[in-house]
Enzyme design. Structure first.
Site, short mmCIF file in Angstrom:
data_model
loop_
_atom_site.label_atom_id
_atom_site.label_comp_id
_atom_site.label_asym_id
_atom_site.label_seq_id
_atom_site.Cartn_x
_atom_site.Cartn_y
_atom_site.Cartn_z
N ARG A 1 -0.05 -8.33 13.74
CA ARG A 1 -0.65 -7.37 12.80
C ARG A 1 -1.49 -8.09 11.74
NH1 ARG A 1 4.51 -4.97 10.96
NH2 ARG A 1 3.31 -3.84 9.41
N ARG B 1 -9.49 1.05 8.69
CA ARG B 1 -9.07 -0.30 9.06
C ARG B 1 -10.12 -1.02 9.89
NH1 ARG B 1 -3.03 0.74 8.84
NH2 ARG B 1 -2.02 -1.23 9.20
N ARG C 1 11.76 -5.49 5.24
CA ARG C 1 11.47 -4.05 5.03
C ARG C 1 12.41 -3.17 5.85
NH1 ARG C 1 5.43 -1.79 5.56
NH2 ARG C 1 5.56 -2.58 7.69
N ARG D 1 11.43 -1.14 11.41
CA ARG D 1 10.36 -0.73 12.32
C ARG D 1 10.20 -1.77 13.43
NH1 ARG D 1 5.28 0.60 8.49
NH2 ARG D 1 4.31 -0.55 10.18
N LYS E 1 0.83 -1.22 0.00
CA LYS E 1 0.00 0.00 0.00
C LYS E 1 0.86 1.26 0.00
CE LYS E 1 -1.97 -1.06 3.93
NZ LYS E 1 -1.19 -2.28 4.24
P1 ADP Z 1 2.26 -1.83 3.25
O1 ADP Z 1 2.23 -0.32 3.24
O2 ADP Z 1 1.06 -2.43 2.59
O3 ADP Z 1 2.51 -2.38 4.62
P2 ADP Z 1 4.85 -1.56 1.87
O4 ADP Z 1 4.58 -0.71 0.68
O5 ADP Z 1 5.55 -0.92 3.02
O6 ADP Z 1 3.49 -2.30 2.35
O7 ADP Z 1 5.68 -2.83 1.37
C1 ADP Z 1 6.15 -3.82 2.30
C2 ADP Z 1 7.57 -4.26 1.90
O8 ADP Z 1 7.50 -4.95 0.65
C3 ADP Z 1 8.55 -3.10 1.71
O9 ADP Z 1 9.83 -3.57 2.10
C4 ADP Z 1 8.52 -2.85 0.20
O10 ADP Z 1 9.74 -2.31 -0.28
C5 ADP Z 1 8.26 -4.26 -0.36
N1 ADP Z 1 7.42 -4.25 -1.55
C6 ADP Z 1 6.43 -3.39 -1.90
N2 ADP Z 1 5.86 -3.72 -3.08
C7 ADP Z 1 6.50 -4.86 -3.50
C8 ADP Z 1 6.37 -5.71 -4.65
N3 ADP Z 1 5.47 -5.46 -5.60
N4 ADP Z 1 7.18 -6.79 -4.72
C9 ADP Z 1 8.08 -7.06 -3.76
N5 ADP Z 1 8.27 -6.29 -2.66
C10 ADP Z 1 7.48 -5.20 -2.52
P1 ADP Z 2 1.28 -1.66 7.75
O1 ADP Z 2 0.31 -1.37 6.67
O2 ADP Z 2 2.65 -1.93 7.25
O3 ADP Z 2 0.78 -2.68 8.71
P2 ADP Z 2 0.93 1.03 8.90
O4 ADP Z 2 2.09 1.91 8.80
O5 ADP Z 2 -0.25 1.31 8.05
O6 ADP Z 2 1.46 -0.45 8.72
O7 ADP Z 2 0.43 0.98 10.41
C1 ADP Z 2 1.32 0.75 11.49
C2 ADP Z 2 0.55 0.75 12.80
O8 ADP Z 2 -0.08 2.04 12.99
C3 ADP Z 2 -0.61 -0.23 12.88
O9 ADP Z 2 -0.18 -1.54 13.27
C4 ADP Z 2 -1.48 0.42 13.95
O10 ADP Z 2 -0.95 0.26 15.24
C5 ADP Z 2 -1.35 1.91 13.59
N1 ADP Z 2 -2.38 2.33 12.62
C6 ADP Z 2 -2.16 2.85 11.38
N2 ADP Z 2 -3.31 3.14 10.76
C7 ADP Z 2 -4.29 2.79 11.63
C8 ADP Z 2 -5.72 2.83 11.58
N3 ADP Z 2 -6.37 3.28 10.48
N4 ADP Z 2 -6.41 2.39 12.66
C9 ADP Z 2 -5.79 1.93 13.76
N5 ADP Z 2 -4.46 1.86 13.88
C10 ADP Z 2 -3.70 2.28 12.83
#
Ligand code: ADP
Ligand code: ADP
Length: 224
Positions: free
Chosen positions: A172, A89, A128, A161, A14
């Site tokens: 998560r 979420r 990541r 992180r 995302k």
């Molecule tokens: P999210 O915001 O949904 O948690 P991220 O964009 O942070 O996901 O991506 C999670 C990890 O996967 C990061 O280390 C990112 O660089 C990697 N990543 C993102 N898109 C891809 C893809 N299409 N293929 C492989 N790795 C990816």
């Molecule tokens: P990822 O998509 O990689 O799991 P995010 O960066 O979106 O991570 O979120 C990291 C953390 O921030 C979540 O595990 C939660 O604790 C908090 N968080 C982010 N967005 C929300 C949301 N919309 N509602 C509740 N908690 C959130």
């Protein structure tokens, strides 16, 4: 004007895709995770409330994130559109968001649901590395920085992180299944959901999202 929500489990891509589209269309990426991490780093009252829950891999309370998003939507830059990454979420956040948009006279164009199998999510999250300044996510295999360990945008040293530790990742993913997965049904019922295969290179996934957006041009708004 383009108003998109990115839905999908942790690691689905995302943040990566929202970042690309934000640059492409010059509209802001609104990431509640990024905003919360900044609040934690700055030690604000919001950050103090959120830190323990975030570190444990649990969602923070709906009221806190709803407030963040309502404020971000009032921002001048967001008048051109928004790319929401990580919000809503929960069903309570989605209904609060619908009310917010109605008050502001705005609407969602699409909810892009990135689909990625769980073993791929775990592999992505375990590699990541994130910039603590601009929050750009990197991965040594799929999305490496130009210089190892250093952010391309601002030269900051990349960090892992705390919530990307394996036990937090499991927590998560469980939070996603228990509280967030239901939102695909919520938006499907409203005709807004577009499933996108999130497996492949970041360029390939971006191409699939752009194809969905091109449909909007040929078919008209999803929700006139
Ligand atoms: P999210 O915001 O949904 O948690 P991220 O964009 O942070 O996901 O991506 C999670 C990890 O996967 C990061 O280390 C990112 O660089 C990697 N990543 C993102 N898109 C891809 C893809 N299409 N293929 C492989 N790795 C990816
Ligand atoms: P990822 O998509 O990689 O799991 P995010 O960066 O979106 O991570 O979120 C990291 C953390 O921030 C979540 O595990 C939660 O604790 C908090 N968080 C982010 N967005 C929300 C949301 N919309 N509602 C509740 N908690 C959130």
């Amino acid at each position: 004007m383009l108003n998109l929500i990115f839905l999908g489990p942790p690691g689905a891509g995302k943040g990566t895709q929202a970042h690309r589209l934000a640059a492409r269309f010059n509209i802001p990426q609104l990431s509640t995770g990024d905003i919360l991490r900044k609040a934690v780093a700055d030690g604000t009252p919001l950050g103090k409330q959120a830190k323990g829950l975030m570190d444990a891999g649990k969602l923070v309370p709906d009221e806190l994130v709803n407030g963040i998003v309502e404020e971000a939507l009032q921002d001048k830059a967001a008048q051109r559109g928004f790319l929401l990454d990580g919000f809503p979420r929960t069903v309570a956040q989605a209904t609060a968001f619908d009310e917010m948009l109605a008050r502001l006279g705005r609407r969602i164009d699409f909810v892009i649901c990135l689909q990625v199998p769980v073993e791929t999510l775990v592999a992505r999250l375990s590699g990541r590395a994130t910039c603590p300044v601009c929050q750009t996510p990197y991965h040594p295999l799929s999305n490496p920085p130009k210089r190892p360990g250093i952010c391309d945008n601002d030269g900051a040293a990349l960090i892992v992180r705390p919530d990307d530790a394996p036990d937090r990742v499991r927590q998560r993913l469980a939070e996603f299944e228990n509280k967030t997965a239901v939102l695909s049904g919520y938006y499907k019922a409203r005709g807004l959901l577009r499933g996108v295969d999130g497996v492949g290179s970041p360029d390939e996934v971006e191409g699939r999202i752009l194809a969905v957006l091109r449909d909007r041009v040929t078919q008209g708004p999803a929700n006139p």
